[in-house]
Motif scaffolding. Structure first.
Motif, PDB file in Angstrom:
ATOM      1  N   SER A 170       0.853  -1.184   0.000  1.00 24.34           N
ATOM      2  CA  SER A 170       0.000   0.000   0.000  1.00 24.34           C
ATOM      3  C   SER A 170       0.889   1.234   0.000  1.00 24.34           C
ATOM      4  N   ILE A 171       0.326   2.323  -0.517  1.00 27.60           N
ATOM      5  CA  ILE A 171       1.093   3.547  -0.695  1.00 27.60           C
ATOM      6  C   ILE A 171       0.457   4.657   0.135  1.00 27.60           C
ATOM      7  N   ASN A 172       1.248   5.301   0.986  1.00 25.13           N
ATOM      8  CA  ASN A 172       0.778   6.488   1.695  1.00 25.13           C
ATOM      9  C   ASN A 172       0.655   7.634   0.698  1.00 25.13           C
ATOM     10  N   VAL A 173      -0.460   8.323   0.713  1.00 24.72           N
ATOM     11  CA  VAL A 173      -0.687   9.368  -0.280  1.00 24.72           C
ATOM     12  C   VAL A 173      -0.860  10.731   0.390  1.00 24.72           C
ATOM     13  N   TYR A 174      -0.515  11.758  -0.390  1.00 20.34           N
ATOM     14  CA  TYR A 174      -0.831  13.115   0.038  1.00 20.34           C
ATOM     15  C   TYR A 174      -1.825  13.721  -0.934  1.00 20.34           C
ATOM     16  N   ARG A 175      -2.593  14.666  -0.441  1.00 17.78           N
ATOM     17  CA  ARG A 175      -3.594  15.305  -1.273  1.00 17.78           C
ATOM     18  C   ARG A 175      -3.005  16.592  -1.860  1.00 17.78           C
ATOM     19  N   ALA A 176      -3.038  16.700  -3.188  1.00 20.59           N
ATOM     20  CA  ALA A 176      -2.574  17.909  -3.855  1.00 20.59           C
ATOM     21  C   ALA A 176      -3.722  18.903  -3.950  1.00 20.59           C
ATOM     22  N   ASN A 177      -3.433  20.166  -3.676  1.00 19.50           N
ATOM     23  CA  ASN A 177      -4.442  21.216  -3.677  1.00 19.50           C
ATOM     24  C   ASN A 177      -3.971  22.389  -4.529  1.00 19.50           C
ATOM     25  N   ASN A 178      -4.793  22.809  -5.476  1.00 22.31           N
ATOM     26  CA  ASN A 178      -4.407  23.899  -6.369  1.00 22.31           C
ATOM     27  C   ASN A 178      -5.533  24.926  -6.429  1.00 22.31           C
ATOM     28  N   TYR A 179      -5.374  26.001  -5.678  1.00 24.89           N
ATOM     29  CA  TYR A 179      -6.405  27.044  -5.653  1.00 24.89           C
ATOM     30  C   TYR A 179      -5.791  28.418  -5.861  1.00 24.89           C
ATOM     31  N   ARG A 180      -4.809  28.467  -6.766  1.00 23.20           N
ATOM     32  CA  ARG A 180      -4.266  29.779  -7.130  1.00 23.20           C
ATOM     33  C   ARG A 180      -5.407  30.642  -7.688  1.00 23.20           C
ATOM     34  N   GLY A 181      -5.342  31.910  -7.387  1.00 19.85           N
ATOM     35  CA  GLY A 181      -6.406  32.816  -7.804  1.00 19.85           C
ATOM     36  C   GLY A 181      -7.399  33.083  -6.697  1.00 19.85           C
ATOM     37  N   GLU A 182      -7.400  32.240  -5.670  1.00 21.45           N
ATOM     38  CA  GLU A 182      -8.258  32.453  -4.510  1.00 21.45           C
ATOM     39  C   GLU A 182      -7.411  32.969  -3.350  1.00 21.45           C
ATOM     40  N   SER A 183      -8.010  33.676  -2.443  1.00 23.69           N
ATOM     41  CA  SER A 183      -7.290  34.173  -1.271  1.00 23.69           C
ATOM     42  C   SER A 183      -6.807  33.008  -0.411  1.00 23.69           C
ATOM     43  N   ALA A 184      -5.856  33.280   0.456  1.00 23.82           N
ATOM     44  CA  ALA A 184      -5.369  32.243   1.373  1.00 23.82           C
ATOM     45  C   ALA A 184      -6.504  31.727   2.244  1.00 23.82           C
ATOM     46  N   GLU A 185      -7.355  32.639   2.698  1.00 24.35           N
ATOM     47  CA  GLU A 185      -8.451  32.256   3.599  1.00 24.35           C
ATOM     48  C   GLU A 185      -9.463  31.357   2.890  1.00 24.35           C
ATOM     49  N   LYS A 372      -4.759  12.405  -6.694  1.00 29.37           N
ATOM     50  CA  LYS A 372      -5.706  13.418  -7.153  1.00 29.37           C
ATOM     51  C   LYS A 372      -7.124  12.863  -7.264  1.00 29.37           C
ATOM     52  N   GLY A 373      -7.338  11.674  -6.735  1.00 28.70           N
ATOM     53  CA  GLY A 373      -8.664  11.088  -6.793  1.00 28.70           C
ATOM     54  C   GLY A 373      -8.873  10.232  -8.028  1.00 28.70           C
ATOM     55  N   ILE A 374      -9.930   9.444  -8.005  1.00 25.23           N
ATOM     56  CA  ILE A 374     -10.217   8.489  -9.069  1.00 25.23           C
ATOM     57  C   ILE A 374     -11.048   9.153 -10.154  1.00 25.23           C
ATOM     58  N   SER A 375     -10.713   8.845 -11.398  1.00 23.53           N
ATOM     59  CA  SER A 375     -11.508   9.316 -12.523  1.00 23.53           C
ATOM     60  C   SER A 375     -12.835   8.560 -12.542  1.00 23.53           C
ATOM     61  N   GLU A 376     -13.918   9.285 -12.481  1.00 22.32           N
ATOM     62  CA  GLU A 376     -15.242   8.667 -12.386  1.00 22.32           C
ATOM     63  C   GLU A 376     -15.812   8.269 -13.748  1.00 22.32           C
ATOM     64  N   ASN A 377     -15.182   8.691 -14.843  1.00 24.18           N
ATOM     65  CA  ASN A 377     -15.773   8.423 -16.163  1.00 24.18           C
ATOM     66  C   ASN A 377     -15.121   7.241 -16.873  1.00 24.18           C
ATOM     67  N   ILE A 378     -14.359   6.426 -16.129  1.00 25.39           N
ATOM     68  CA  ILE A 378     -13.770   5.203 -16.684  1.00 25.39           C
ATOM     69  C   ILE A 378     -14.315   4.025 -15.883  1.00 25.39           C
ATOM     70  N   ARG A 379     -15.023   3.151 -16.534  1.00 25.19           N
ATOM     71  CA  ARG A 379     -15.661   2.025 -15.839  1.00 25.19           C
ATOM     72  C   ARG A 379     -14.750   0.804 -15.882  1.00 25.19           C
ATOM     73  N   PHE A 380     -14.415   0.319 -14.698  1.00 22.98           N
ATOM     74  CA  PHE A 380     -13.555  -0.856 -14.612  1.00 22.98           C
ATOM     75  C   PHE A 380     -13.801  -1.560 -13.285  1.00 22.98           C
ATOM     76  N   GLU A 381     -13.298  -2.767 -13.184  1.00 25.56           N
ATOM     77  CA  GLU A 381     -13.349  -3.522 -11.943  1.00 25.56           C
ATOM     78  C   GLU A 381     -11.933  -3.805 -11.460  1.00 25.56           C
ATOM     79  N   CYS A 382     -11.758  -3.725 -10.161  1.00 25.80           N
ATOM     80  CA  CYS A 382     -10.494  -4.118  -9.538  1.00 25.80           C
ATOM     81  C   CYS A 382     -10.843  -4.916  -8.288  1.00 25.80           C
ATOM     82  N   ASN A 383     -10.577  -6.192  -8.326  1.00 21.42           N
ATOM     83  CA  ASN A 383     -10.978  -7.083  -7.233  1.00 21.42           C
ATOM     84  C   ASN A 383     -10.045  -7.052  -6.036  1.00 21.42           C
ATOM     85  N   THR A 384      -8.901  -6.397  -6.184  1.00 22.32           N
ATOM     86  CA  THR A 384      -7.898  -6.448  -5.115  1.00 22.32           C
ATOM     87  C   THR A 384      -7.639  -5.095  -4.465  1.00 22.32           C
TER      88      THR A 384
END
Length: 420
Positions: A170-185, A372-384
């Motif tokens: 298993s892989i530890n993941v970090y979440r990437a966030n890109n909100y340039r153009g918005e204030s820090a708050e 960056k999350g799973i693409s919801e528009n690709i249909r597939f199965e992964c049993n593991t």
């Protein structure tokens, strides 16, 4: 006059740093003080384990399929085995003519067991090397992933076993966030939502203005956001920052010191990606680890960056750099000198799937990897594996090839791409 002329050319030949604070940067020079021999030996070592196959696997057909926003490479052997790979869809929508004209024909009737040799052959054939960059490498990576999937299906081996040894399940993941153009708050509120959904123990924020020559959008967003993220998530959260080449050397160092003050764990691409010597100047001035390489397309320049200690962490992109085999060579060079590999992940298609397979084979994998999350528009199965972030981890699929099965009905909706 002659003395002045000699002095000028001496400065021109060795003083890249003197001019590199401008807008262009310099190509990677060779340093006479660096011994590259061990790196060159690593680059000669095979990656793909063709010993798993005792008889030829002849590629009978290659199809580029399209439906809605998706492009899928389908390869088939003369014995009827198949492999599939979802492309980097955001780029393949304009690269498909190159794939069909320059890449596909060179793999037909070839023995897939010779994958490494084929990749090099395609690179030099018909002057394809002149296309080096996203155009060539995204196309080749898409082909490589499909061939590896086919070979995994034939051998009943995961792609991790085809290119190395699995060190992590298993892989530890970090979440990437890109909100340039918005204030820090405003940015911090969305970042909090993303972290809550993924339950990650690490996150990355975008700072600066992306290749902006020190501009920030809106002004002063970065200097407000860096401390605000730490104050919001506390000392236990692992924090990374990515400037996407926003800064000159002086400004890059200034921002780096601010990141050090708030205990960020790496600083990605502080100056434009092809400013190699400037990257080293910033790295040498800081204690925070400097990472980079997502835009790099040259093995030789990666060799320079690693051997000359211009980066602490290498970040090849599996699509942009041409696939798992080439990225493995970069990771091996980094491992030689004790550096980590944290690959960049392309945002469309199944980039996260290729990423977890690749990372699982690395002895020198970083602590957390981009998700960056799973693409919801690709249909597939992964049993593991759910391929979702569960308590901040993504399970690496097992099973043959890439470990997934694309829904046959969904695949049937895709039609072969043809040239206009």
């Amino acid at each position: 006059m002659e003395q002045e002329r000699r002095t000028f050319f001496k400065t021109l030949g060795t003083g890249c740093a003197a001019i590199s604070l401008g807008t262009t940067g310099c190509a990677a020079p060779q340093s006479k003080s660096v011994d590259y021999s061990e790196f060159d030996e690593i680059l000669k070592q095979p990656v793909f384990n063709k010993e798993l196959f005792t008889s030829p696997v002849i590629i009978e057909s290659v199809s580029l399929l399209h439906y809605n926003e998706n492009f899928i490479v389908q390869v088939r052997s003369k014995d009827g085995a198949e492999g599939h790979a979802v492309c980097n869809n955001a780029h393949m929508r304009y690269l498909y003519p190159l794939f069909l004209i320059k890449i596909k024909p060179l793999f037909l009737e070839q023995d897939a067991r010779e994958l490494e040799a084929l990749l090099h052959k395609v690179y030099i054939a018909n002057s394809n090397y002149k296309l080096q960059g996203l155009a060539l490498w995204i196309s080749l990576a898409s082909m490589e992933f499909a061939i590896l999937d086919m070979l995994g299906n034939i051998s009943n081996k995961s792609v991790t076993e085809l290119i190395g040894t699995r060190y992590q399940d298993s892989i530890n993941v970090y979440r990437a966030n890109n909100y340039r153009g918005e204030s820090a708050e405003k940015s911090i509120e969305t970042i909090k939502e993303n972290v809550e959904k993924s339950q990650t123990k690490a996150l990355k924020v975008k700072i600066g203005g992306r290749m902006s020559n020190n501009q920030d959008y809106p002004p002063d967003r970065t200097v407000k956001l860096i401390p605000l993220v730490r104050e919001t998530f506390g000392d236990d959260m692992i924090l990374y920052a990515d400037s996407n080449g926003s800064y000159t050397v002086d400004k890059g160092i200034e921002i780096g010191h601010l990141l050090e003050k708030y205990n960020y764990s790496f600083y990605e691409e502080p100056c434009p990606f092809d400013w190699l010597e400037e990257t080293k100047m910033i790295k040498d001035a800081l204690t925070i680890p400097v990472s980079g390489g997502e835009q790099e397309t040259s093995m030789h320049r990666f060799r320079w960056l690693i051997a000359n200690n211009a980066l602490d962490i290498v970040q090849p992109d599996l699509f942009y750099f041409g696939g798992m085999i080439r990225c493995t060579r970069v990771a091996r060079m980094a491992e030689l000198v004790g550096k980590k590999c944290v690959p960049h992940i392309s945002g469309s298609g199944l980039g996260y799937l290729y990423m977890v397979h690749f990372v699982s084979t690395l002895k020198n994998a970083g602590d957390f990897h981009e998700f960056k999350g799973i693409s919801e528009n690709i249909r597939f199965e992964c049993n593991t594996s759910s391929l979702k972030s569960e308590n901040g981890k993504v399970t690496v699929p097992t099973g043959p090839g890439l470990g997934i099965t694309i829904d046959p009905d969904f695949l049937a909706k895709h039609k072969p791409v043809t040239l206009l």
